[in-house]
Design a protein around this motif. Structure first.
Motif, short mmCIF file in Angstrom:
data_model
loop_
_atom_site.label_atom_id
_atom_site.label_comp_id
_atom_site.label_asym_id
_atom_site.label_seq_id
_atom_site.Cartn_x
_atom_site.Cartn_y
_atom_site.Cartn_z
N GLY A 1 -9.13 12.16 14.78
CA GLY A 1 -7.84 11.70 14.55
C GLY A 1 -7.58 10.12 13.91
O GLY A 1 -7.55 10.10 12.48
N ASP A 2 -8.65 10.07 13.46
CA ASP A 2 -9.63 8.40 13.27
C ASP A 2 -10.31 8.95 12.05
O ASP A 2 -10.25 8.45 10.85
CB ASP A 2 -11.25 8.27 13.96
CG ASP A 2 -10.69 7.43 15.32
OD1 ASP A 2 -9.27 7.43 15.53
OD2 ASP A 2 -11.82 7.11 16.38
N GLN B 1 -7.15 9.60 9.74
CA GLN B 1 -6.47 8.44 8.86
C GLN B 1 -7.09 8.02 8.33
O GLN B 1 -6.99 7.11 7.21
CB GLN B 1 -6.04 7.30 10.42
CG GLN B 1 -5.63 6.42 10.23
CD GLN B 1 -4.85 5.62 11.34
OE1 GLN B 1 -5.47 5.91 12.49
NE2 GLN B 1 -3.45 5.29 11.16
N VAL C 1 1.33 11.62 18.46
CA VAL C 1 1.18 11.22 17.15
C VAL C 1 2.17 11.06 16.53
O VAL C 1 2.80 10.43 15.49
CB VAL C 1 -0.33 11.87 16.54
CG1 VAL C 1 -0.64 11.66 15.59
CG2 VAL C 1 -1.40 11.93 17.26
N ASP D 1 -2.13 5.94 6.95
CA ASP D 1 -1.22 6.58 7.77
C ASP D 1 -0.53 8.17 7.25
O ASP D 1 -0.40 9.22 8.65
CB ASP D 1 0.42 5.96 8.08
CG ASP D 1 -0.33 4.77 8.56
OD1 ASP D 1 -0.85 4.76 8.95
OD2 ASP D 1 0.43 3.57 8.34
N PHE E 1 -2.78 10.66 9.07
CA PHE E 1 -2.90 10.75 10.97
C PHE E 1 -1.90 11.29 11.51
O PHE E 1 -1.79 11.94 12.07
CB PHE E 1 -2.44 9.11 10.88
CG PHE E 1 -3.00 8.85 13.17
CD1 PHE E 1 -3.26 9.88 13.39
CD2 PHE E 1 -2.08 8.59 13.23
CE1 PHE E 1 -4.65 8.82 14.74
CE2 PHE E 1 -1.99 8.08 14.74
CZ PHE E 1 -3.23 8.65 15.50
N LYS E 2 -0.11 11.39 10.44
CA LYS E 2 1.05 12.27 11.08
C LYS E 2 0.12 13.82 10.31
O LYS E 2 0.61 14.84 11.59
CB LYS E 2 2.06 11.98 9.75
CG LYS E 2 2.28 10.49 10.55
CD LYS E 2 2.90 10.51 11.62
CE LYS E 2 3.80 9.39 11.89
NZ LYS E 2 4.29 9.46 13.45
#
Length: 415
Positions: free
Chosen positions: A275-276, A279, A127, A284, A287-288
């Motif tokens: 993760g979804d 995000q 990721v 983004d 997500f990071k």
């Protein structure tokens, strides 16, 4: 004594500050090892999966897990810490052969969980940097080896797990605020849930306090030399703080995911539900952030799972005891190798791992409560608090009920 000799003696004597740090750091290290062991990739996956399925009602499951965590950890830490013996040594003295059985079960649970931890670390690096997860797993394994091959690996564990735990809590708090969860609904359903899912409760309990996690902090206290009736106050406070720290992270992650699913967003529970959620909450950047949280959770859990799993076999071999750091490093390498040969660990296996840990949890905890109640000789004459026995027996009864009710659903996950 000459001025020169006095100066040398003063310089060599530890300062009050260094004494304080030397006394406190092992305690915080035990807290961090327990808390971060409980917050691994499986925990992230389990929380996101069940929050998607149950919504605000999952808050009841988290409440039960925190209460069980308190009942279990406060007793396990006290019994292990006061006795100065590892859990398997205590079990062996209660019933010959039982310690071996407990060691084998916990070691296997730890190995399975650690495969998931290594896989999670690889995914976290993917990721963040776009690298193949297998390379991420190898990089994480090498970093873990740097810690364990060092002769001062116990202190390095403290210096690693404490900041990783703080990073996870801080970043998850940010996402929880951004996602704007319906806190009022979560608070209401904490005590009056619309739905109660036994599998979800057993899985989250197993994933945060079952298997090797039950003993991670307590065995770390032994390794740091914090044992005996004279240290019972420190042991008791540390166990309670560890549960609170773990509970805070559970609630923050739950709220972060709840804020996302409450808007109608559907997470893909077969791939990367956590993760979804990150995000969806913060784009983004979110997500990071998830990549950092996932890697930190995985790295700290690799340390906790490896150290604790090996501590269950080190008592049977002087060679392993004398080279414990190398043995722990070899355990990490073995887990990474199996992961590389088998491929990525799917979400189902991560959820199953937590559920299975929940099933085996009552076995070791039964031994703990028996010692607290009947085996004062193993506690160096320490008079165990009756109220804590009552709390522990209540938690033990609930853990057995959950294990029995969830047995079929847990193994049904593998179909």
């Amino acid at each position: 004594m000459s001025d020169t000799e006095h100066h040398v003696a003063s310089a060599s004597a530890p300062s009050p500050r260094s004494k304080f740090v030397g006394r406190v750091m092992p305690l915080f290290g035990a807290i961090a090892l327990m808390a971060t062991s409980a917050i691994g990739p499986g925990f992230l996956t389990q929380t996101a999966t069940f929050t998607q399925q149950l919504g605000a009602a999952f808050s009841f499951g988290i409440l039960i897990s925190v209460l069980l965590d308190l009942a279990i950890q406060m007793n396990v830490w006290r019994v292990v810490g006061v006795s100065g013996l590892h859990a398997q040594e205590l079990a062996q003295r209660v019933l010959p052969g039982l310690g071996v059985v407990l060691s084998v079960i916990v070691f296997i649970c730890g190995f399975i969980a650690n495969m998931g931890n290594v896989a999670g670390a690889g995914l976290g690096i993917k990721v963040l940097f776009g690298l193949d997860p297998r390379w991420g797993a190898v990089i994480t394994t090498v970093l873990a080896l740097v810690i364990f091959v060092n002769r001062y690996f116990i202190k390095l564990m403290d210096a690693t797990t404490i900041p990783l735990g703080l990073v996870m809590i801080g970043l998850t708090l940010v996402v929880a605020v951004i996602s704007s969860p319906p806190v009022d609904q979560a608070a209401l359903q904490t005590v009056v849930p619309e739905e109660i899912d036994v599998l979800a409760i057993t899985t989250i309990v197993g994933g945060t306090v079952g298997g090797y996690i039950t003993y991670a902090g307590a065995h770390k206290l032994l390794a740091s030399g914090i044992t005996g009736p004279g240290r019972v106050r420190e042991i008791a406070r540390t166990s309670a703080v560890g549960v609170v720290a773990t509970g805070v992270m559970r609630w923050l992650l739950f709220l972060a995911v709840l804020g996302v699913v409450a808007t109608g967003t559907v997470l893909d529970v077969t791939k990367n539900p956590a993760g979804d959620a990150f995000q969806a909450a913060a784009g983004d950047v979110g997500f990071k952030i998830f990549g950092v949280v996932l890697w930190a959770a995985a790295m700290s859990s690799v340390i906790g799972a490896s150290f604790t799993s090996v501590s269950f076999i080190s008592t049977y071999s002087r060679r392993i005891r004398d080279r414990e750091g190398l043995a722990v490093g070899a355990f990490v390498v073995a887990c990474c190798t199996v992961f590389l040969l088998a491929g990525q660990t799917p979400v189902t296996v991560l959820v199953f791992s937590g559920g299975f840990n929940g099933l085996v949890l009552p076995l070791g905890f039964s031994v703990t409560m028996w010692i607290a109640w009947r085996r004062r000789d193993l506690l160096q004459g320490y008079r165990y608090p009756r109220w804590l026995i009552v709390v522990g027996v209540g938690g033990l009864a609930l853990s057995w009920v959950l294990a029995v009710l969830a047995f079929e659903p847990v193994f049904g996950l593998l179909k």
